[in-house]
Design a protein around this motif. Structure first.
Motif, PDB file in Angstrom:
ATOM      1  N   GLU A   1       0.827  -1.207   0.000  1.00 50.72           N
ATOM      2  CA  GLU A   1       0.000   0.000   0.000  1.00 50.72           C
ATOM      3  C   GLU A   1       0.862   1.258   0.000  1.00 50.72           C
ATOM      4  N   ALA A   2       1.925   1.267   0.818  1.00 49.96           N
ATOM      5  CA  ALA A   2       2.801   2.444   0.900  1.00 49.96           C
ATOM      6  C   ALA A   2       3.492   2.747  -0.429  1.00 49.96           C
ATOM      7  N   LEU A   3       3.811   1.704  -1.180  1.00 51.09           N
ATOM      8  CA  LEU A   3       4.475   1.895  -2.474  1.00 51.09           C
ATOM      9  C   LEU A   3       3.486   2.263  -3.589  1.00 51.09           C
ATOM     10  N   GLY A   4       2.214   2.269  -3.282  1.00 53.19           N
ATOM     11  CA  GLY A   4       1.199   2.652  -4.254  1.00 53.19           C
ATOM     12  C   GLY A   4       0.775   1.539  -5.189  1.00 53.19           C
ATOM     13  N   PHE A   5       1.101   0.298  -4.849  1.00 47.44           N
ATOM     14  CA  PHE A   5       0.739  -0.822  -5.722  1.00 47.44           C
ATOM     15  C   PHE A   5      -0.747  -1.147  -5.657  1.00 47.44           C
ATOM     16  N   SER A   6      -1.402  -0.839  -4.542  1.00 47.63           N
ATOM     17  CA  SER A   6      -2.805  -1.223  -4.393  1.00 47.63           C
ATOM     18  C   SER A   6      -3.741  -0.331  -5.209  1.00 47.63           C
ATOM     19  N   THR A   7      -3.389   0.930  -5.372  1.00 45.09           N
ATOM     20  CA  THR A   7      -4.279   1.846  -6.085  1.00 45.09           C
ATOM     21  C   THR A   7      -3.607   2.555  -7.255  1.00 45.09           C
ATOM     22  N   GLY A   8      -2.296   2.535  -7.278  1.00 45.99           N
ATOM     23  CA  GLY A   8      -1.568   3.279  -8.303  1.00 45.99           C
ATOM     24  C   GLY A   8      -1.439   2.532  -9.613  1.00 45.99           C
ATOM     25  N   PRO A   9      -0.785   3.168 -10.571  1.00 46.74           N
ATOM     26  CA  PRO A   9      -0.586   2.548 -11.883  1.00 46.74           C
ATOM     27  C   PRO A   9       0.527   1.509 -11.844  1.00 46.74           C
TER      28      PRO A   9
ATOM     29  N   SER B   1       3.095   1.428 -13.416  1.00 46.67           N
ATOM     30  CA  SER B   1       4.425   2.053 -13.497  1.00 46.67           C
ATOM     31  C   SER B   1       5.070   2.169 -12.122  1.00 46.67           C
ATOM     32  N   ALA B   2       4.281   2.271 -11.056  1.00 42.84           N
ATOM     33  CA  ALA B   2       4.832   2.305  -9.699  1.00 42.84           C
ATOM     34  C   ALA B   2       5.584   1.008  -9.414  1.00 42.84           C
ATOM     35  N   TYR B   3       4.988  -0.113  -9.805  1.00 44.70           N
ATOM     36  CA  TYR B   3       5.647  -1.411  -9.623  1.00 44.70           C
ATOM     37  C   TYR B   3       6.876  -1.526 -10.519  1.00 44.70           C
ATOM     38  N   ARG B   4       6.745  -1.151 -11.777  1.00 45.32           N
ATOM     39  CA  ARG B   4       7.884  -1.257 -12.696  1.00 45.32           C
ATOM     40  C   ARG B   4       9.059  -0.428 -12.203  1.00 45.32           C
ATOM     41  N   ASP B   5       8.785   0.772 -11.699  1.00 45.01           N
ATOM     42  CA  ASP B   5       9.857   1.631 -11.175  1.00 45.01           C
ATOM     43  C   ASP B   5      10.533   0.983  -9.971  1.00 45.01           C
ATOM     44  N   TRP B   6       9.734   0.447  -9.033  1.00 48.72           N
ATOM     45  CA  TRP B   6      10.288  -0.220  -7.853  1.00 48.72           C
ATOM     46  C   TRP B   6      11.085  -1.463  -8.267  1.00 48.72           C
TER      47      TRP B   6
ATOM     48  N   ALA C   1      14.408  -0.342  -9.844  1.00 54.24           N
ATOM     49  CA  ALA C   1      15.319   0.358  -8.939  1.00 54.24           C
ATOM     50  C   ALA C   1      15.728  -0.454  -7.710  1.00 54.24           C
ATOM     51  N   VAL C   2      14.840  -1.326  -7.227  1.00 53.17           N
ATOM     52  CA  VAL C   2      15.085  -2.020  -5.958  1.00 53.17           C
ATOM     53  C   VAL C   2      15.176  -3.534  -6.131  1.00 53.17           C
ATOM     54  N   TYR C   3      14.107  -4.144  -6.644  1.00 53.52           N
ATOM     55  CA  TYR C   3      14.019  -5.602  -6.687  1.00 53.52           C
ATOM     56  C   TYR C   3      15.101  -6.235  -7.579  1.00 53.52           C
ATOM     57  N   SER C   4      15.101  -5.886  -8.833  1.00 50.40           N
ATOM     58  CA  SER C   4      16.009  -6.538  -9.794  1.00 50.40           C
ATOM     59  C   SER C   4      17.489  -6.409  -9.432  1.00 50.40           C
ATOM     60  N   PRO C   5      17.948  -5.234  -9.006  1.00 54.99           N
ATOM     61  CA  PRO C   5      19.377  -5.122  -8.689  1.00 54.99           C
ATOM     62  C   PRO C   5      19.806  -5.877  -7.423  1.00 54.99           C
ATOM     63  N   GLN C   6      18.866  -6.213  -6.536  1.00 51.39           N
ATOM     64  CA  GLN C   6      19.257  -6.759  -5.238  1.00 51.39           C
ATOM     65  C   GLN C   6      18.831  -8.198  -4.965  1.00 51.39           C
ATOM     66  N   ILE C   7      17.774  -8.688  -5.608  1.00 51.28           N
ATOM     67  CA  ILE C   7      17.189  -9.967  -5.198  1.00 51.28           C
ATOM     68  C   ILE C   7      18.140 -11.146  -5.365  1.00 51.28           C
ATOM     69  N   ALA C   8      18.933 -11.185  -6.416  1.00 54.71           N
ATOM     70  CA  ALA C   8      19.838 -12.327  -6.615  1.00 54.71           C
ATOM     71  C   ALA C   8      20.862 -12.414  -5.481  1.00 54.71           C
ATOM     72  N   ASP C   9      21.421 -11.274  -5.092  1.00 50.43           N
ATOM     73  CA  ASP C   9      22.387 -11.276  -3.991  1.00 50.43           C
ATOM     74  C   ASP C   9      21.730 -11.643  -2.664  1.00 50.43           C
ATOM     75  N   LEU C  10      20.522 -11.147  -2.439  1.00 54.42           N
ATOM     76  CA  LEU C  10      19.815 -11.500  -1.206  1.00 54.42           C
ATOM     77  C   LEU C  10      19.536 -13.000  -1.147  1.00 54.42           C
ATOM     78  N   ARG C  11      19.066 -13.566  -2.252  1.00 49.48           N
ATOM     79  CA  ARG C  11      18.799 -15.011  -2.284  1.00 49.48           C
ATOM     80  C   ARG C  11      20.071 -15.813  -2.064  1.00 49.48           C
ATOM     81  N   ARG C  12      21.149 -15.404  -2.699  1.00 51.29           N
ATOM     82  CA  ARG C  12      22.424 -16.107  -2.552  1.00 51.29           C
ATOM     83  C   ARG C  12      22.908 -16.046  -1.101  1.00 51.29           C
ATOM     84  N   THR C  13      22.779 -14.898  -0.478  1.00 53.84           N
ATOM     85  CA  THR C  13      23.196 -14.748   0.912  1.00 53.84           C
ATOM     86  C   THR C  13      22.371 -15.644   1.830  1.00 53.84           C
ATOM     87  N   VAL C  14      21.059 -15.682   1.624  1.00 58.47           N
ATOM     88  CA  VAL C  14      20.194 -16.549   2.432  1.00 58.47           C
ATOM     89  C   VAL C  14      20.545 -18.008   2.187  1.00 58.47           C
TER      90      VAL C  14
END
Length: 127
Positions: free
Chosen positions: A88-96, A98-103, A106-119
């Motif tokens: 809700e805070a990121l605007g995914f529930s009511t926003g367009p 593009s809010a998800y694509r931007d997040w 900027a956030v998910y794609s650059p970091q998720i592989a390293d986070l998964r590998r670390t876990v």
């Protein structure tokens, strides 16, 4: 069977003994929580919201496990409350979408592989 695999199997059996019969668990023995109805979207135009919810949940749980330095099931497989709040805070529930694509860019794609590998390294299995 190696000694480590036998110990892991025994641990998972003990850890899973308190779970509801038939509960789906991940490779770490943690119960996989169902996505709540508030984060389940039907229809083509809202399909991106379901993907956004799943990715936000995955990102949050991996990030929290790394930050806490733990493989505790409460961290690896938390309830969806934090994800719902962030959704809700990121605007995914009511926003367009593009809010998800931007997040995601900027956030998910650059970091998720390293986070998964670390876990994976921290908790001793593929995640």
């Amino acid at each position: 069977m190696t000694k480590m695999r036998a110990l892991t199997t025994a641990f998972l059996c003990i850890a899973n003994s308190g779970l509801a019969q038939g509960a789906e668990v991940d490779r770490f023995g943690c119960e996989i929580m169902d996505r709540p109805a508030e984060l389940t979207f039907d229809g083509f135009s809202d399909a991106w919201r379901s993907i956004a919810a799943d990715r936000l949940y995955s990102f949050t749980r991996h990030q929290n496990a790394v930050e806490a330095g733990t493989c505790d099931c409460g961290v690896l497989r938390p309830n969806w409350t934090e994800t719902l709040d962030r959704f809700e805070a990121l605007g995914f529930s009511t926003g367009p979408s593009s809010a998800y694509r931007d997040w995601s860019s900027a956030v998910y794609s650059p970091q998720i592989a390293d986070l998964r590998r670390t876990v994976q390294d921290m908790c001793g299995g593929a995640n």
